[in-house]
Scaffold this active site. Structure first.
Site, PDB file in Angstrom:
ATOM      1  N   SER A  52      73.413 -18.439   3.675  1.00 28.69           N
ATOM      2  CA  SER A  52      74.084 -17.298   4.289  1.00 28.69           C
ATOM      3  C   SER A  52      73.355 -16.016   3.938  1.00 28.69           C
ATOM      4  CB  SER A  52      75.535 -17.225   3.796  1.00 28.69           C
ATOM      5  OG  SER A  52      76.241 -16.205   4.467  1.00 28.69           O
ATOM      6  N   ASP A  53      73.468 -15.041   4.835  1.00 25.86           N
ATOM      7  CA  ASP A  53      72.916 -13.724   4.561  1.00 25.86           C
ATOM      8  C   ASP A  53      73.776 -12.684   5.256  1.00 25.86           C
ATOM      9  OD1 ASP A  53      70.438 -12.512   3.194  1.00 25.86           O
ATOM     10  OD2 ASP A  53      70.624 -11.382   5.059  1.00 25.86           O
ATOM     11  N   THR A  54      73.842 -11.494   4.665  1.00 29.10           N
ATOM     12  CA  THR A  54      74.634 -10.394   5.211  1.00 29.10           C
ATOM     13  C   THR A  54      73.763  -9.151   5.301  1.00 29.10           C
ATOM     14  OG1 THR A  54      76.652 -11.276   4.216  1.00 29.10           O
ATOM     15  CG2 THR A  54      76.690  -8.952   4.850  1.00 29.10           C
TER      16      THR A  54
ATOM     17  N   ALA B 105      75.401 -14.167   8.715  1.00 27.67           N
ATOM     18  CA  ALA B 105      75.020 -15.444   9.309  1.00 27.67           C
ATOM     19  C   ALA B 105      75.279 -16.548   8.297  1.00 27.67           C
ATOM     20  CB  ALA B 105      73.549 -15.423   9.691  1.00 27.67           C
TER      21      ALA B 105
ATOM     22  N   LYS C 186      67.285 -20.005   4.024  1.00 32.25           N
ATOM     23  CA  LYS C 186      67.953 -20.340   2.762  1.00 32.25           C
ATOM     24  C   LYS C 186      68.512 -21.762   2.800  1.00 32.25           C
ATOM     25  CE  LYS C 186      69.047 -15.536   1.668  1.00 32.25           C
ATOM     26  NZ  LYS C 186      70.117 -14.526   1.500  1.00 32.25           N
TER      27      LYS C 186
END
Length: 186
Positions: free
Chosen positions: A69-71, A106, A53
């Site tokens: 960001s990723d969750t 992250a 991203k």
């Protein structure tokens, strides 16, 4: 002149959290496929998505500092992503019911020259859930676009009995770690 900051995310929660840090920034949406590779651990997967991203954002805004960001939610080594439908959400919430799981977020900060990623893992405990509670929660609409089918900052917060780690990472953007990363690039 200080480079501009860009958040590569359409998430209103991430926007609100980054605003809490006091930065001026713009938002772009990147088209990154969120598909886990068979050999990837949960940690590698969430790291790669945040990097993809951020780097997609750098490609669109090459003179900026980009945050990606990723969750994900992980229970019994299984990655629980966004639900496809009610049955999928029910299955995930029943798996989380009455026990602990991990939320991994992250964050990658990148520019043309460099990138750095941090993964924050938070342990979250749920109370035992009834099928009726799950059905009512689904009908609220909140779980539809959330990893693990819940939002700690919303109605889903009533299921959480305790957390160890970063509340903000569970919401979608760990404030301390994001701020520390940005300071390295500014």
């Amino acid at each position: 002149m200080q480079p501009s900051i860009v958040l590569a995310s359409g998430s209103p929660r991430r926007k609100e959290l980054l605003e809490q840090l006091g930065y001026q920034f713009s938002i772009i949406r990147t088209d990154v496929e969120e598909l886990r590779r068979s050999e990837e651990s949960a940690f590698e997967y969430v790291s790669r998505l945040s990097q993809d991203k951020a780097l997609a954002g750098v490609a669109l805004e090459p003179n900026s500092i980009v945050i990606g960001s990723d969750t994900i939610v992980v229970c019994d080594q299984t990655v629980l992503e966004k639900p496809n439908d009610f049955e999928h959400a029910k299955q995930m919430l029943m798996q989380l019911s009455g026990r602990a799981h991990q939320v991994m977020t992250a964050v990658t900060v990148a520019n043309k020259q460099n990138q750095e990623t941090v993964v924050v893992t938070t342990d979250v405990w749920f109370k035992p859930l009834s099928e009726q509670e799950i059905k009512q929660y689904w009908q609220s609409g909140e779980p539809c676009d959330k990893a693990g089918s819940y939002a700690i900052q919303g109605i889903g917060g009533r299921f959480v009995t305790r957390i160890e780690g970063s509340y903000y990472a569970v919401v979608g953007l760990p404030l301390f770690e994001t701020d520390q990363l940005l300071h390295k690039f500014l």
